[in-house]
Every structure is written in C-alpha cells, then in structure tokens.
Design an enzyme around this catalytic site. Structure first.
Site, PDB file in Angstrom:
ATOM      1  N   GLU A  45      83.314   4.080  31.970  1.00 40.98           N
ATOM      2  CA  GLU A  45      83.075   4.768  33.246  1.00 40.98           C
ATOM      3  C   GLU A  45      81.624   3.916  33.939  1.00 40.98           C
ATOM      4  O   GLU A  45      81.785   4.191  34.950  1.00 40.98           O
ATOM      5  CB  GLU A  45      82.072   5.926  32.832  1.00 40.98           C
ATOM      6  CG  GLU A  45      82.066   6.745  31.688  1.00 40.98           C
ATOM      7  CD  GLU A  45      82.995   7.692  32.407  1.00 40.98           C
ATOM      8  OE1 GLU A  45      83.019   8.071  33.886  1.00 40.98           O
ATOM      9  OE2 GLU A  45      83.955   9.174  32.373  1.00 40.98           O
ATOM     10  N   ASP A  54      83.668  10.826  42.505  1.00 41.35           N
ATOM     11  CA  ASP A  54      84.189  10.037  41.803  1.00 41.35           C
ATOM     12  C   ASP A  54      86.068   9.706  42.261  1.00 41.35           C
ATOM     13  O   ASP A  54      85.795   9.299  43.161  1.00 41.35           O
ATOM     14  CB  ASP A  54      84.273  10.410  40.343  1.00 41.35           C
ATOM     15  CG  ASP A  54      84.950  11.578  40.187  1.00 41.35           C
ATOM     16  OD1 ASP A  54      85.335  11.837  41.309  1.00 41.35           O
ATOM     17  OD2 ASP A  54      84.508  12.089  39.183  1.00 41.35           O
TER      18      ASP A  54
END
Length: 173
Positions: A45, A54
């Site tokens: 991540e 994101d």
C-alpha cells in the site's frame, strides 16, 4: 533455491520496510525470511503521512486507509480522540517552547493560548503581540480586548468570544 529465496529474489530483497533498524530495500537477516502482514501491507500500500487520492481517486491516508466519505470511509471516534490528544500535546509543547512564561499562567488561561495555537498554529498565535504582552503582564481585560479587536475574531466569532471571556474570568468557557 527454495521458494522463500525465490520469493525474496522476486521482491528484490525488500521484505523489511517498516523497521528502523533495517535500511529500506535491505534483505532480511539470516533467519528473518518471514514477512509479517504489517510489512506486506506497508510494502503493497505504501505509507503516506498525509491525505492523498489513491489510484482510483478516493481520499486515503497512512497505509491505504480509506477516509473518503463517498465510500463510507473515515475514522472512528477513538481514532479522532487519539489524534486530538496528540495535536493538543503538540500545540501545548509549542506554546511552552515559544512562550516559556506561560508555564506560570493558571491552567485555564494557558489553555486559551493552546486553543489559539491549535487553531492557527504557533506562528499565528505569535502575531498577537499586544495580546500576549498583556497576558504576560496579567492584564486580562486588555488581552481579551486585543483578541476581540482582531481579524481572527471576525473569522471565528463565538470561539474568540469564549476564549476572551476565559482569559478575563480565568474560568473554563
């Protein structure tokens, strides 16, 4: 070559990314070939210490933590209190470091300054020279008037009024 060594080769030896004692990109020491879930998630991540969009355009923070309300993201009340306590400690430390005389103030009046620093940063608080000088001289009414005669008061209204009253009265508002 065993499967663990093969997997490590595929990862380029980047199995230990969250340990301060192991450089980024370093292979695990002998006997440390096992990667934890935490390490995997940080590796996969990434760790970003501010809000960001994101890969799909959703607001995220930390290690892939969705905070975008459009998808039900956010933080818990417990997490909000944790962040608040950390921010209060940071603001308090800044006030005491930059205005050491505030250690001699009673808790309530010092808290008014910490509240201001929390809201506008220590740099913003330091621009209130006349108010701070009045507080240092324990001229509470003068300090309150300086706060109320500021652009800050026009911006936040009731908050400034409550803090001015707290400075004058020495009581929580």
């Amino acid at each position: 070559m065993g499967s663990a060594e093969h997997a490590l080769l595929l990862l380029g030896g980047r199995a230990r990314m969250d340990r301060a004692d192991v450089p980024l990109g370093a292979a695990p020491a002998a006997g440390e070939g096992r990667v934890t879930l935490r390490e995997q998630l940080i590796r996969d991540e990434g760790m970003v210490l501010h809000a960001y969009e994101d890969s799909r355009g959703y607001m995220t923070i930390g290690v892939g933590r969705l905070i975008d309300a459009r998808l039900g993201g956010g933080i818990t009340r417990t997490e909000a209190y944790y962040l608040l306590d950390s921010d209060i400690a940071r603001a308090s430390a800044a006030v005491l470091a930059r205005l050491p005389w505030t250690a001699e103030l009673d808790e309530v009046r010092r808290a008014a300054l910490i509240n201001l620093s929390f809201n506008m940063g220590i740099g913003g608080l330091l621009t209130f020279r006349k108010m701070l000088a009045a507080m240092q001289a324990q001229q509470w009414a003068v300090a309150a008037i300086e706060l109320l005669n500021s652009d800050y008061h026009a911006q936040v209204g009731g908050r400034a009024e409550r803090l001015a009253d707290q400075v004058v009265s020495g009581e929580w508002r």
